[in-house]
Design a protein around this motif. Structure first.
Motif, PDB file in Angstrom:
ATOM      1  N   PRO A 230       0.850  -1.204   0.000  1.00 15.29           N
ATOM      2  CA  PRO A 230       0.000   0.000   0.000  1.00 15.29           C
ATOM      3  C   PRO A 230       0.882   1.250   0.000  1.00 15.29           C
ATOM      4  O   PRO A 230       1.954   1.272   0.625  1.00 15.29           O
ATOM      5  N   PRO A 252      -4.507   1.680  -2.151  1.00 14.54           N
ATOM      6  CA  PRO A 252      -4.292   0.258  -2.440  1.00 14.54           C
ATOM      7  C   PRO A 252      -3.134   0.062  -3.403  1.00 14.54           C
ATOM      8  O   PRO A 252      -2.831   0.936  -4.226  1.00 14.54           O
ATOM      9  N   ILE A 259      -8.646  -5.434  -4.128  1.00 11.20           N
ATOM     10  CA  ILE A 259      -8.027  -5.680  -2.826  1.00 11.20           C
ATOM     11  C   ILE A 259      -9.127  -5.542  -1.771  1.00 11.20           C
ATOM     12  O   ILE A 259      -9.630  -4.455  -1.517  1.00 11.20           O
ATOM     13  N   SER A 260      -9.527  -6.645  -1.172  1.00 10.76           N
ATOM     14  CA  SER A 260     -10.623  -6.618  -0.204  1.00 10.76           C
ATOM     15  C   SER A 260     -10.181  -7.024   1.196  1.00 10.76           C
ATOM     16  O   SER A 260     -10.986  -7.045   2.119  1.00 10.76           O
ATOM     17  N   TYR A 262      -6.920  -6.705   4.233  1.00 12.87           N
ATOM     18  CA  TYR A 262      -5.669  -6.118   4.711  1.00 12.87           C
ATOM     19  C   TYR A 262      -5.341  -6.665   6.096  1.00 12.87           C
ATOM     20  O   TYR A 262      -6.244  -7.004   6.863  1.00 12.87           O
ATOM     21  N   GLU A 282     -11.657   1.756  -4.458  1.00 13.42           N
ATOM     22  CA  GLU A 282     -10.609   1.727  -5.471  1.00 13.42           C
ATOM     23  C   GLU A 282      -9.583   2.824  -5.231  1.00 13.42           C
ATOM     24  O   GLU A 282      -8.438   2.707  -5.635  1.00 13.42           O
ATOM     25  N   ALA A 285      -8.275   4.390   0.961  1.00 15.96           N
ATOM     26  CA  ALA A 285      -9.028   3.632   1.961  1.00 15.96           C
ATOM     27  C   ALA A 285      -8.733   4.186   3.347  1.00 15.96           C
ATOM     28  O   ALA A 285      -7.639   4.706   3.604  1.00 15.96           O
ATOM     29  N   ALA A 305      -1.548  -5.835   2.071  1.00 15.03           N
ATOM     30  CA  ALA A 305      -2.769  -6.249   1.374  1.00 15.03           C
ATOM     31  C   ALA A 305      -2.657  -7.704   0.943  1.00 15.03           C
ATOM     32  O   ALA A 305      -1.566  -8.191   0.619  1.00 15.03           O
TER      33      ALA A 305
END
Length: 327
Positions: A230, A252, A259-260, A262, A282, A285, A305
């Motif tokens: 990240p 991300p 990327i869902s 971390y 996207e 975050a 991530a």
């Protein structure tokens, strides 16, 4: 400066949930849970009659053996565990489809369906037998030991370029939108030589000639993962309702796919794993969690991530924060 012990329990938020929180899975008769539903599912029209579906690989014990892809309520494909994408073909032009993906483990347990994703195929083009032009010059570089960054010049078509197909040798490994002229390929092996080419596809499924081949070699052995970390990671402490929270924000890593998930590391130890329950952002975050009610406590924090290929990327830069200090 004093250091404090991190609370053992963190509360699940509206957008992010912790892996320790219940995610809706149910135990089987043997008392074991089925695998979690695949995350990061996306769907993109590849032509008037095909859609490229992609998802993040699922880590589970026992391991995943295959993925099942559904169009509406119908299973349309089964994919080996090493893959996390498929082209669904024989579709109708100008039609919206809904896709889900389920994971099956070595014990035969099937996960819950992933979230639903939609894709609309473009209109058919009558009597179109003209393929797009060859993509412009393709360039690429190894991004550490497990990824490669590719870029190419746009193709032209008498109608529209709908997608670009990425080939590793003679094998198609990915597809991106016709508006995209760059991609990041993950899941590569350290110290290996690879050759990539790009082909353009139009709505009539005409394929362009392949662009120039790009040969590259991934870095040997382990690396620090900086190319999959990240970026622009920031951390500060904020006081609210008599307590201090650590507030994080980051960009991300630049990879194809969503990327869902971390992992946050606090003072050198994993603190928690965050999983987006809905659409993962996207862009930048953010996340905030409780740390202490005492001022003057110093903590170090960083995060990494989980990449779409199921492996962990590199850690972000580490930030030091002190409760009660202004950021």
């Amino acid at each position: 400066m004093r250091r404090a012990t991190v609370p053992a329990v963190l509360t699940c938020g509206m957008l992010l949930t912790l892996t320790s929180c219940a995610l809706g899975a149910t135990e089987d008769a043997g008392g074991e849970r089925p695998p979690g539903a695949p995350a990061g599912v996306t769907a993109e029209a590849g032509s008037a009659t095909s859609v490229h579906v992609m998802w993040n690989q699922v880590s589970a014990s026992p391991p995943i053996t295959e993925y099942e892809v559904y169009r509406g309520g119908d299973k349309v494909d089964e994919v080996p565990a090493d893959d996390h994408m498929v082209d669904v073909t024989r579709l109708k032009p100008s039609t919206t489809y809904v896709f889900t993906v389920r994971a099956r483990d070595a014990e035969g347990r099937l996960s819950a369906p992933s979230r639903q994703v939609k894709a609309t195929t473009p209109a058919a083009v009558a009597a179109d037998d003209s393929p797009p032009t060859r993509p412009g010059k393709t360039t690429g570089r190894a991004a550490g030991n497990r990824a490669a960054q590719l870029a190419w010049g746009a193709s032209k078509d008498n109608k529209d370029v709908v997608s670009y197909d990425i080939y590793q040798g003679d094998t198609k490994i990915h597809s991106v939108s016709g508006n995209q002229t760059a991609a990041v390929v993950t899941g590569l092996r350290p110290g290996q030589r690879y050759s990539f080419t790009i082909r353009a596809r139009d709505a009539a499924d005409n394929l362009s000639p392949a662009g120039n081949a790009v040969a590259l070699t991934t870095a040997p052995g382990a690396d620090d993962g900086r190319d999959t970390a990240p970026a622009d990671f920031r951390a500060t402490t904020v006081r609210a309702d008599g307590a201090f929270n650590i507030e994080l924000s980051w960009m991300p890593p630049p990879v194809d796919g969503v990327i869902s998930e971390y992992q946050i590391q606090l003072d050198g130890q994993p603190a928690t794993t965050l999983v987006w329950g809905g659409n993962a952002p996207e862009g930048r975050a953010t996340y905030s969690f409780y740390i202490s009610r005492e001022s003057g406590e110093t903590h170090k924090v960083r995060l990494r991530a989980k990449l779409p290929d199921g492996t962990w990327g590199g850690y972000s830069a580490e930030r030091t924060v002190t409760t009660g200090e202004k950021g």
